[in-house]
Design an enzyme around this catalytic site. Sequence first.
Site, mmCIF file in Angstrom:
data_model
loop_
_atom_site.group_PDB
_atom_site.id
_atom_site.type_symbol
_atom_site.label_atom_id
_atom_site.label_comp_id
_atom_site.label_asym_id
_atom_site.label_seq_id
_atom_site.Cartn_x
_atom_site.Cartn_y
_atom_site.Cartn_z
ATOM 1 N N ARG A 1 -2.244 11.373 -0.250
ATOM 2 C CA ARG A 1 -3.686 11.465 -0.051
ATOM 3 C C ARG A 1 -4.164 12.884 0.327
ATOM 4 O O ARG A 1 -5.145 13.379 -0.228
ATOM 5 C CB ARG A 1 -4.030 10.499 1.083
ATOM 6 C CG ARG A 1 -5.429 10.010 1.066
ATOM 7 C CD ARG A 1 -5.623 9.034 2.213
ATOM 8 N NE ARG A 1 -5.826 7.684 1.715
ATOM 9 C CZ ARG A 1 -6.277 6.685 2.467
ATOM 10 N NH1 ARG A 1 -6.547 6.877 3.740
ATOM 11 N NH2 ARG A 1 -6.460 5.483 1.965
ATOM 12 N N HIS B 1 -12.429 10.329 7.041
ATOM 13 C CA HIS B 1 -12.172 8.895 6.936
ATOM 14 C C HIS B 1 -11.599 8.311 8.227
ATOM 15 O O HIS B 1 -11.987 7.227 8.645
ATOM 16 C CB HIS B 1 -11.192 8.691 5.779
ATOM 17 C CG HIS B 1 -10.971 7.263 5.392
ATOM 18 N ND1 HIS B 1 -12.002 6.425 5.057
ATOM 19 C CD2 HIS B 1 -9.824 6.536 5.276
ATOM 20 C CE1 HIS B 1 -11.510 5.219 4.752
ATOM 21 N NE2 HIS B 1 -10.194 5.268 4.883
ATOM 22 N N GLU C 1 0.852 -1.196 0.000
ATOM 23 C CA GLU C 1 0.000 0.000 0.000
ATOM 24 C C GLU C 1 0.881 1.236 0.000
ATOM 25 O O GLU C 1 2.064 1.169 0.352
ATOM 26 C CB GLU C 1 -0.928 0.007 1.221
ATOM 27 C CG GLU C 1 -2.253 -0.706 0.954
ATOM 28 C CD GLU C 1 -3.231 -0.641 2.100
ATOM 29 O OE1 GLU C 1 -2.880 -0.123 3.179
ATOM 30 O OE2 GLU C 1 -4.361 -1.118 1.922
ATOM 31 N N ARG D 1 -1.977 9.303 9.202
ATOM 32 C CA ARG D 1 -1.894 7.854 9.440
ATOM 33 C C ARG D 1 -1.324 7.137 8.226
ATOM 34 O O ARG D 1 -1.698 7.411 7.092
ATOM 35 C CB ARG D 1 -3.297 7.323 9.731
ATOM 36 C CG ARG D 1 -3.392 5.823 9.802
ATOM 37 C CD ARG D 1 -4.834 5.375 9.773
ATOM 38 N NE ARG D 1 -5.474 5.683 8.517
ATOM 39 C CZ ARG D 1 -6.247 4.822 7.826
ATOM 40 N NH1 ARG D 1 -6.481 3.617 8.309
ATOM 41 N NH2 ARG D 1 -6.800 5.180 6.689
ATOM 42 N N HIS E 1 -10.350 11.013 2.949
ATOM 43 C CA HIS E 1 -10.122 10.209 1.750
ATOM 44 C C HIS E 1 -10.496 11.085 0.556
ATOM 45 O O HIS E 1 -11.555 11.697 0.549
ATOM 46 C CB HIS E 1 -10.983 8.939 1.781
ATOM 47 C CG HIS E 1 -10.542 7.934 0.775
ATOM 48 N ND1 HIS E 1 -10.738 8.114 -0.575
ATOM 49 C CD2 HIS E 1 -9.889 6.764 0.909
ATOM 50 C CE1 HIS E 1 -10.220 7.079 -1.220
ATOM 51 N NE2 HIS E 1 -9.695 6.247 -0.346
HETATM 52 C C1 FAD Z 1 -14.377 2.398 4.551
HETATM 53 C C2 FAD Z 1 -13.214 2.220 5.503
HETATM 54 C C3 FAD Z 1 -12.114 1.453 5.120
HETATM 55 C C4 FAD Z 1 -11.031 1.276 6.009
HETATM 56 N N1 FAD Z 1 -9.984 0.463 5.640
HETATM 57 C C5 FAD Z 1 -8.992 0.215 6.537
HETATM 58 C C6 FAD Z 1 -7.956 -0.718 6.236
HETATM 59 O O1 FAD Z 1 -7.951 -1.338 5.189
HETATM 60 N N2 FAD Z 1 -6.974 -0.907 7.176
HETATM 61 C C7 FAD Z 1 -6.952 -0.252 8.366
HETATM 62 O O2 FAD Z 1 -6.039 -0.464 9.166
HETATM 63 N N3 FAD Z 1 -7.941 0.620 8.680
HETATM 64 C C8 FAD Z 1 -8.959 0.853 7.811
HETATM 65 N N4 FAD Z 1 -9.958 1.715 8.152
HETATM 66 C C9 FAD Z 1 -9.978 2.279 9.517
HETATM 67 C C10 FAD Z 1 -10.377 1.175 10.509
HETATM 68 O O3 FAD Z 1 -11.411 0.399 9.928
HETATM 69 C C11 FAD Z 1 -10.848 1.733 11.849
HETATM 70 O O4 FAD Z 1 -9.924 2.671 12.338
HETATM 71 C C12 FAD Z 1 -10.985 0.603 12.887
HETATM 72 O O5 FAD Z 1 -11.808 -0.412 12.368
HETATM 73 C C13 FAD Z 1 -11.562 1.122 14.177
HETATM 74 O O6 FAD Z 1 -11.867 0.020 15.010
HETATM 75 P P1 FAD Z 1 -12.567 0.296 16.400
HETATM 76 O O7 FAD Z 1 -12.790 -1.016 17.065
HETATM 77 O O8 FAD Z 1 -11.833 1.334 17.137
HETATM 78 O O9 FAD Z 1 -13.985 0.965 16.012
HETATM 79 P P2 FAD Z 1 -15.206 0.412 15.171
HETATM 80 O O10 FAD Z 1 -14.866 -0.794 14.394
HETATM 81 O O11 FAD Z 1 -15.784 1.570 14.417
HETATM 82 O O12 FAD Z 1 -16.245 -0.029 16.309
HETATM 83 C C14 FAD Z 1 -16.853 0.929 17.149
HETATM 84 C C15 FAD Z 1 -17.956 0.259 17.959
HETATM 85 O O13 FAD Z 1 -18.426 1.146 18.981
HETATM 86 C C16 FAD Z 1 -19.859 1.175 18.971
HETATM 87 N N5 FAD Z 1 -20.247 2.477 19.535
HETATM 88 C C17 FAD Z 1 -19.956 3.730 19.091
HETATM 89 N N6 FAD Z 1 -20.418 4.666 19.959
HETATM 90 C C18 FAD Z 1 -20.997 3.981 20.988
HETATM 91 C C19 FAD Z 1 -21.657 4.384 22.196
HETATM 92 N N7 FAD Z 1 -21.787 5.682 22.536
HETATM 93 N N8 FAD Z 1 -22.150 3.413 23.008
HETATM 94 C C20 FAD Z 1 -22.024 2.095 22.676
HETATM 95 N N9 FAD Z 1 -21.391 1.660 21.566
HETATM 96 C C21 FAD Z 1 -20.892 2.595 20.724
HETATM 97 C C22 FAD Z 1 -20.233 0.943 17.512
HETATM 98 O O14 FAD Z 1 -21.566 0.475 17.397
HETATM 99 C C23 FAD Z 1 -19.186 -0.137 17.155
HETATM 100 O O15 FAD Z 1 -19.617 -1.384 17.633
HETATM 101 C C24 FAD Z 1 -11.049 1.898 7.278
HETATM 102 C C25 FAD Z 1 -12.154 2.667 7.659
HETATM 103 C C26 FAD Z 1 -13.236 2.824 6.784
HETATM 104 C C27 FAD Z 1 -14.418 3.636 7.246
#
Ligand code: FAD
Length: 532
Positions: A284, A343, A119, A378, A238
């Site tokens: 980006r 993003h 990447e 990032r 993005h």
């Molecule tokens: C389209 C897209 C593509 C991406 N591609 C990549 C990639 O290829 N590689 C990479 O490293 N990163 C990528 N990212 C970034 C990465 O996906 C995220 O940074 C990462 O998944 C975050 O994980 P997390 O567990 O912190 O949050 P999330 O996976 O967003 O989970 C958050 C959780 O908290 C819950 N929640 C939120 N607020 C509350 C609340 N107040 N009370 C209770 N529950 C709540 C939600 O329902 C969810 O269950 C991408 C992001 C996007 C949007």
Amino acid sequence: MSNPDDLTRNTDVVIVGGGLAGLFCALKLAPRPVTVISAAPLGQGASTAWAQGGIAAAVAEGDSAEAHAADTVAVGAGLVDETIALGLASEAGARIHDLLHYGVPFDRDLEGKLAVGREAAHSARRIVHVRGDMAGRAIMSALIEAVRRTPSIRVIEGFAAEALLTEDGAVTGLQLRKVGETTAKPVTIASRAVVLATGGIGHLYAVTTNPAEASGLGLAIAARAGAIIADPEFVQFHPTAIMAGRDPAPLATEALRGEGATLINDKGERFMPARHPLAELAPRDIVARGVFAEIEAGRGAFLDARQALGAHFSEKFPTVYASCMAAGIDPVRRPIPVAPAAHYHMGGISVDARGRTSLKGLWAGGEVSSTGAHGANRLASNSLLEAVVYAARIAEDIGGSPIAASARLPGTSMNQHDSAMPALEEKNLRAMMTSHVGVIRHGDRLAEAVRAFAAIERDTGNIALRNMATTALLVAASAWARRESRGAHYRIDYPSEKPALAQRTMTTLGAAHEIAASLSERAQARTVEHAS
Ligand SMILES: Cc1cc2nc3c(=O)[nH]c(=O)nc-3n(C[C@H](O)[C@H](O)[C@H](O)COP(=O)(O)OP(=O)(O)OC[C@H]3O[C@@H](n4cnc5c(N)ncnc54)[C@H](O)[C@@H]3O)c2cc1C
């Protein structure tokens, strides 16, 4: 499980968030009893499920954690904590093996070794992936299955955390409310060990790739409880989200530009060659600024793949093709309308190397946290890695810490009653984040946004909107205070990087309120001056 009576029983460890950070932490804590609270049903409302690239891990022959850390530091525009970046890179291999153990079917090469992709800005092939672009979905489905099989994990879906309860600077529990039921009474849950894993803030912006649940509520409740917030001004955009009337906006992957698709305005002119020698393949944030500037100038921005891909579009990029066709845009015949979309949030709740926040009993992991690994920008695929590394560290830290039992249920902190979400105010807040606190920023517009968000936060009767305004205020106030351009933060009134400002931001909601108050005073003084 969503019975409020069951919720109020005392709980040892509470994890808020059912994405990669939350679920991985819960699994790592087993067999210790934990409660996972997720606003959306598991598998939905989490950015993790939408990740297409994969996880960065220096597992291939010839690659090293040092090289991975060096790439991370190079992208972060002078603000990456090098020790943290090296720690992250060094633990990647072990965490990938954990994920394999939980059943994630990472792609392998012919010899059975993990297959790794390349990447942007990585000096080696090191992106571990699943069936091309299915990493996020595969990770989520394996972890959800593992969580459902683990009896020590209790999952509560459909409740959102709206406030942290504290006593003498230590966390004592959480206030929750059933999602979508503003008239329902809040429920409190007692715990002296709370892990926030609520994801990012993209949905604070009108144009975003993030799910609706990524609206900064976790960051807001920590800030309102007094936690230190780090680097909130750094938001990655993005450059090419598809403007097809969908919220969130689907992505037109960077690989399209890699295949030769060009960016044009409504006159059919390419605008990137004048901005950077690499044109459409520039970094980006530079491409995002080019696209934003064309849109602001009223010329629009379009991704033109007619020549580069033509009839091969659907077979090479089936997901993007399907998104376009669903919106009535045939990318074989027409350029795709695009715009930059919020993003990823580099900032978040400040944590140390164990995932501890500045509040006793509060940990944060995943995108809601700020570890120092990303600095002002990032490196691709480092976010899933950070989520998994810190979730494991938090589990280890909690496992080794004596957590006092919560003797009694804490009282609700505030706002027993909620009012319905005012849709127009929410829409206006999101529009202002995109226009005033977005890709190209200016001090005057930031000041206007700070005053507007502080007023919403003060006046609204809706708790979710108030929490959105709290996080928006933190982002806008820190962006206003950083008088330079660095990484993803670009100020048209301060367009260059200033070496003297090469420090991370460490702030609090109190500091953001002070900025808002002084900006309001200045605006009032100006009005009086004009009137006299
Ligand atoms: C389209 C897209 C593509 C991406 N591609 C990549 C990639 O290829 N590689 C990479 O490293 N990163 C990528 N990212 C970034 C990465 O996906 C995220 O940074 C990462 O998944 C975050 O994980 P997390 O567990 O912190 O949050 P999330 O996976 O967003 O989970 C958050 C959780 O908290 C819950 N929640 C939120 N607020 C509350 C609340 N107040 N009370 C209770 N529950 C709540 C939600 O329902 C969810 O269950 C991408 C992001 C996007 C949007």
